[in-house]
Write a protein that holds these residues in place. Structure first.
Motif, PDB file in Angstrom:
ATOM      1  N   ASP A  11       0.830  -1.206   0.000  1.00  0.00           N
ATOM      2  CA  ASP A  11       0.000   0.000   0.000  1.00  0.00           C
ATOM      3  C   ASP A  11       0.864   1.255   0.000  1.00  0.00           C
ATOM      4  O   ASP A  11       0.577   2.230  -0.696  1.00  0.00           O
ATOM      5  N   ARG A  12       1.947   1.230   0.812  1.00  0.00           N
ATOM      6  CA  ARG A  12       2.825   2.399   0.872  1.00  0.00           C
ATOM      7  C   ARG A  12       3.516   2.637  -0.473  1.00  0.00           C
ATOM      8  O   ARG A  12       3.667   3.776  -0.917  1.00  0.00           O
ATOM      9  N   ALA A  13       3.928   1.538  -1.109  1.00  0.00           N
ATOM     10  CA  ALA A  13       4.580   1.670  -2.421  1.00  0.00           C
ATOM     11  C   ALA A  13       3.610   2.230  -3.459  1.00  0.00           C
ATOM     12  O   ALA A  13       3.979   3.045  -4.300  1.00  0.00           O
ATOM     13  N   ALA A  14       2.342   1.799  -3.352  1.00  0.00           N
ATOM     14  CA  ALA A  14       1.353   2.269  -4.307  1.00  0.00           C
ATOM     15  C   ALA A  14       1.071   3.754  -4.143  1.00  0.00           C
ATOM     16  O   ALA A  14       0.724   4.446  -5.100  1.00  0.00           O
ATOM     17  N   ARG A  15       1.217   4.262  -2.888  1.00  0.00           N
ATOM     18  CA  ARG A  15       0.936   5.680  -2.631  1.00  0.00           C
ATOM     19  C   ARG A  15       2.101   6.582  -3.043  1.00  0.00           C
ATOM     20  O   ARG A  15       1.935   7.792  -3.146  1.00  0.00           O
ATOM     21  N   ARG A  16       3.295   6.025  -3.248  1.00  0.00           N
ATOM     22  CA  ARG A  16       4.435   6.838  -3.628  1.00  0.00           C
ATOM     23  C   ARG A  16       4.282   7.320  -5.073  1.00  0.00           C
ATOM     24  O   ARG A  16       3.757   6.604  -5.922  1.00  0.00           O
ATOM     25  N   PRO A  17       4.732   8.537  -5.365  1.00  0.00           N
ATOM     26  CA  PRO A  17       4.669   9.009  -6.765  1.00  0.00           C
ATOM     27  C   PRO A  17       5.568   8.149  -7.656  1.00  0.00           C
ATOM     28  O   PRO A  17       6.511   7.515  -7.175  1.00  0.00           O
ATOM     29  N   PRO A  18       5.311   8.126  -8.938  1.00  0.00           N
ATOM     30  CA  PRO A  18       6.136   7.323  -9.860  1.00  0.00           C
ATOM     31  C   PRO A  18       7.602   7.743  -9.799  1.00  0.00           C
ATOM     32  O   PRO A  18       7.935   8.873  -9.443  1.00  0.00           O
ATOM     33  N   LEU A  19       8.471   6.809 -10.159  1.00  0.00           N
ATOM     34  CA  LEU A  19       9.913   7.038 -10.108  1.00  0.00           C
ATOM     35  C   LEU A  19      10.322   8.271 -10.917  1.00  0.00           C
ATOM     36  O   LEU A  19      11.212   9.027 -10.527  1.00  0.00           O
ATOM     37  N   ALA A  20       9.666   8.493 -12.046  1.00  0.00           N
ATOM     38  CA  ALA A  20      10.007   9.636 -12.893  1.00  0.00           C
ATOM     39  C   ALA A  20       9.799  10.969 -12.179  1.00  0.00           C
ATOM     40  O   ALA A  20      10.425  11.966 -12.525  1.00  0.00           O
ATOM     41  N   HIS A  21       8.907  10.984 -11.164  1.00  0.00           N
ATOM     42  CA  HIS A  21       8.664  12.220 -10.406  1.00  0.00           C
ATOM     43  C   HIS A  21       9.598  12.353  -9.204  1.00  0.00           C
ATOM     44  O   HIS A  21       9.633  13.395  -8.561  1.00  0.00           O
ATOM     45  N   ARG A  22      10.342  11.293  -8.879  1.00  0.00           N
ATOM     46  CA  ARG A  22      11.213  11.315  -7.700  1.00  0.00           C
ATOM     47  C   ARG A  22      12.693  11.406  -8.063  1.00  0.00           C
ATOM     48  O   ARG A  22      13.509  11.832  -7.249  1.00  0.00           O
ATOM     49  N   VAL A  23      13.047  10.993  -9.267  1.00  0.00           N
ATOM     50  CA  VAL A  23      14.452  10.949  -9.683  1.00  0.00           C
ATOM     51  C   VAL A  23      14.705  12.053 -10.706  1.00  0.00           C
ATOM     52  O   VAL A  23      13.908  12.241 -11.634  1.00  0.00           O
ATOM     53  N   PRO A  24      15.775  12.819 -10.587  1.00  0.00           N
ATOM     54  CA  PRO A  24      16.088  13.858 -11.581  1.00  0.00           C
ATOM     55  C   PRO A  24      16.219  13.267 -12.981  1.00  0.00           C
ATOM     56  O   PRO A  24      16.616  12.115 -13.156  1.00  0.00           O
ATOM     57  N   ASP A  25      15.903  14.083 -13.970  1.00  0.00           N
ATOM     58  CA  ASP A  25      16.006  13.583 -15.339  1.00  0.00           C
ATOM     59  C   ASP A  25      17.475  13.504 -15.770  1.00  0.00           C
ATOM     60  O   ASP A  25      18.371  14.048 -15.115  1.00  0.00           O
TER      61      ASP A  25
END
Length: 320
Positions: A11-25
């Motif tokens: 459930d916690r993983a599902a609530r996290r924003p996608p990786l693209a929104h957490r990691v710099p481009d």
């Protein structure tokens, strides 16, 4: 109290924003590596091809996303913070992985561009494709081309099974599951040997008479047969074939020998008409025209040499 169960973790993983929104481009990470190399934000900006204000904004955006300061700026230059040194080490591994990914993609493109598999209906394969392929050869001399020639139904099957990169068909419509573009218009002619009674006829052949006449025909599934069957259906035809043959060349040879009337592409009988080995018969009130089309799988837009060949036949390239 936190839930330590596997379901809670999911459930916690599902609530996290996608990786693209957490990691710099990737562009931001390349900029950070350039700052580490040069010790200067201005020189790093020049290396990656952006302005210094844009570089400053990109670093600030990355710091906000990660929640830590990465670069200390001063009048004498820019240096990494301790957190910046650590993030730079991680960034280097990500950029190296991206470079490996890019090298692999280039290898795949090179393999794709080294060959072109074409499936084409008989008329197009014999009378139009040779000129197109000569022009393609000038653009892509290292591309190996293989050609399958068959009827329009067989061409559609080859594309659907992935055995061809690009197809060319005749007929009334684009086969199911394919996209296409018209590359030429074609006219079908009723032709007979000079000794046939229709060759001396002074009035057009009525459609009902053509529908009732035994003809030398291509097999079902060919584009020529599809157009003829549709045109004569309202007149109860065509009648049972006199002969049913699997190639334009065979049909033409039978007609020249006097076996009976046939209906063929104007492209296919130009030489025979000029030499009077065949005679065109005027037909009343039955339009025998068709589109000649390039076709491809709906899920797979033409790319590489297939895209180049399509551009040679149609002018503008398909979007996508």
């Amino acid at each position: 109290m936190s839930d330590g169960s596997p379901e809670g973790a999911a459930d916690r993983a599902a609530r996290r924003p996608p990786l693209a929104h957490r990691v710099p481009d990737l562009g931001a990470l390349e900029l950070l590596l350039a700052v580490a190399r040069h010790g200067s934000l201005g020189r790093a900006a020049r290396e990656v091809g952006i302005s210094q204000p844009a570089a400053s904004g990109r670093i600030r955006s990355m710091e906000r996303r990660l929640g830590v300061a990465l670069v200390d700026r001063s009048p004498t230059g820019s240096r990494l913070t301790p957190a910046g040194v650590l993030v730079t080490d991680w960034a280097r591994r990500i950029v190296e992985a991206a470079e490996a990914f890019d090298a692999g993609a280039q290898a795949l493109r090179g393999h794709r561009d080294s060959r072109l598999r074409i499936a084409a209906s008989m008329t197009i394969a014999e009378y139009l494709l040779p000129g197109w392929l000569v022009a393609l050869r000038a653009l892509r001399p290292d591309t190996a081309v293989s050609l399958y020639a068959g009827n329009s139904a067989a061409v559609a099957d080859r594309l659907a099974s992935g055995e061809a990169d690009l197809g060319f068909v005749e007929g009334l419509r684009i086969p199911a599951g394919l996209d296409g573009a018209t590359v030429a218009e074609d006219r079908l002619l009723v032709v007979v040997a000079p000794g046939h009674p229709w060759a001396r006829r002074r009035t057009p052949v009525p459609p009902a008479e053509l529908a009732a006449a035994p003809l030398v025909l291509r097999e079902p599934g060919s584009g020529t047969r599809q157009v003829l069957d549709a045109a004569l259906a309202r007149y109860g035809g065509p009648a049972a074939p006199l002969l049913e043959l699997a190639s334009t060349t065979a049909v033409k040879a039978a007609a020249v020998s006097g076996a009976g009337p046939t209906v063929l592409s104007e492209l296919a009988v130009t030489d025979e008409l000029a030499a009077r080995r065949l005679v065109a018969v005027e037909l009343a009130d039955v339009p025998l025209r068709r589109a000649l089309r390039a076709v491809w799988r709906r899920s797979q837009r033409p790319a590489g040499p297939a895209r180049e060949l399509l551009a040679l036949t149609t002018g503008p390239r398909p979007a996508g």
